[in-house]
Design a protein around this motif. Structure first.
Motif, PDB file in Angstrom:
ATOM      1  N   ASP A 161      -5.800   4.587  -0.471  1.00 32.28           N
ATOM      2  CA  ASP A 161      -4.551   5.575  -1.186  1.00 32.28           C
ATOM      3  C   ASP A 161      -4.205   6.854  -0.448  1.00 32.28           C
ATOM      4  OD1 ASP A 161      -4.426   3.716  -3.415  1.00 32.28           O
ATOM      5  OD2 ASP A 161      -6.169   4.645  -4.621  1.00 32.28           O
ATOM      6  N   SER A 164       8.429   6.778  -1.751  1.00 32.62           N
ATOM      7  CA  SER A 164       7.733   5.685  -2.037  1.00 32.62           C
ATOM      8  C   SER A 164       8.661   4.338  -2.571  1.00 32.62           C
ATOM      9  CB  SER A 164       6.730   5.998  -3.442  1.00 32.62           C
ATOM     10  OG  SER A 164       7.543   6.036  -4.706  1.00 32.62           O
ATOM     11  N   ARG A 217      -1.147   2.928  -2.335  1.00 29.94           N
ATOM     12  CA  ARG A 217      -0.722   3.656  -3.600  1.00 29.94           C
ATOM     13  C   ARG A 217      -0.566   4.970  -3.208  1.00 29.94           C
ATOM     14  NH1 ARG A 217      -4.741   2.483  -8.301  1.00 29.94           N
ATOM     15  NH2 ARG A 217      -6.235   3.296  -6.596  1.00 29.94           N
ATOM     16  N   SER A 267       3.431   1.787  -4.539  1.00 29.50           N
ATOM     17  CA  SER A 267       3.639   2.344  -6.001  1.00 29.50           C
ATOM     18  C   SER A 267       2.977   3.766  -5.941  1.00 29.50           C
ATOM     19  CB  SER A 267       2.610   1.179  -6.885  1.00 29.50           C
ATOM     20  OG  SER A 267       1.379   1.294  -6.438  1.00 29.50           O
ATOM     21  N   HIS A 271       8.006   1.130  -9.780  1.00 26.84           N
ATOM     22  CA  HIS A 271       7.033   1.336  -9.206  1.00 26.84           C
ATOM     23  C   HIS A 271       6.038   2.431  -9.257  1.00 26.84           C
ATOM     24  CE1 HIS A 271       9.778   4.199  -6.816  1.00 26.84           C
ATOM     25  NE2 HIS A 271       8.656   4.572  -6.388  1.00 26.84           N
TER      26      HIS A 271
END
Length: 160
Positions: A71, A22, A4, A28, A46
């Motif tokens: 992340d 992204s 993410r 996401s 997303h």
């Protein structure tokens, strides 16, 4: 592997760039915003927004609580960057440079000295200069490079 992109989204000038990039790589995005920055803008599937109610640093604490090792975090807040630096894969400023354990102490120290100078002189600027197209392109290139490198690292790991 990146799962993410978490964005300190209240004053982030590259949200649209993050959403665009992204989508290209199927990652996401989680935007953290205070209710003061509520928007009716529609984002793709997303992209998720977490609105946070509370005090001055409530958005930062919510992001800090949510961040995982896989992340990428995007923030212009040096304090938040220093807190998530050891928790996230990558911490990126909206101008495209990467926060590291080697540069964060100097950035925090410079911020402190700037605050001291403003308080001593009672001179406060007019805020940041307008974000430029060139800065946006630099950020986009940095984010793409990080995502590309993660993809290469992942494929190299699977090949061994």
């Amino acid at each position: 592997m990146i799962t993410r992109i978490l964005v300190d989204g209240d004053a982030c000038p590259v949200v649209d760039t993050i959403v665009e990039v992204s989508a290209q790589v199927a990652i996401s995005v989680l935007l953290f915003r205070s209710y003061d920055h509520f928007t009716y803008k529609m984002y793709p599937e997303h992209v998720h927004i977490k609105y946070i109610d509370g005090g001055r640093d409530a958005v930062d604490f919510a992001l800090l609580h949510e961040v995982q090792h896989t992340d990428i975090v995007v923030t212009q807040d040096y304090g938040l960057a220093s807190l998530v630096l050891n928790k996230a894969t990558t911490v990126l400023h909206h101008t495209g440079y990467q926060y590291t354990t080697q540069n964060i102490e100097q950035l925090l120290l410079q911020r402190f000295y700037n605050q001291q100078e403003r308080q001593a002189t009672k001179r406060y600027g007019k805020g940041p200069k307008p974000f430029t197209h060139a800065q946006r392109q630099t950020f986009k290139a940095s984010l793409l490079q990080i995502l590309k490198q993660q993809t290469l690292d992942k494929s190299a790991h699977h090949d061994t």
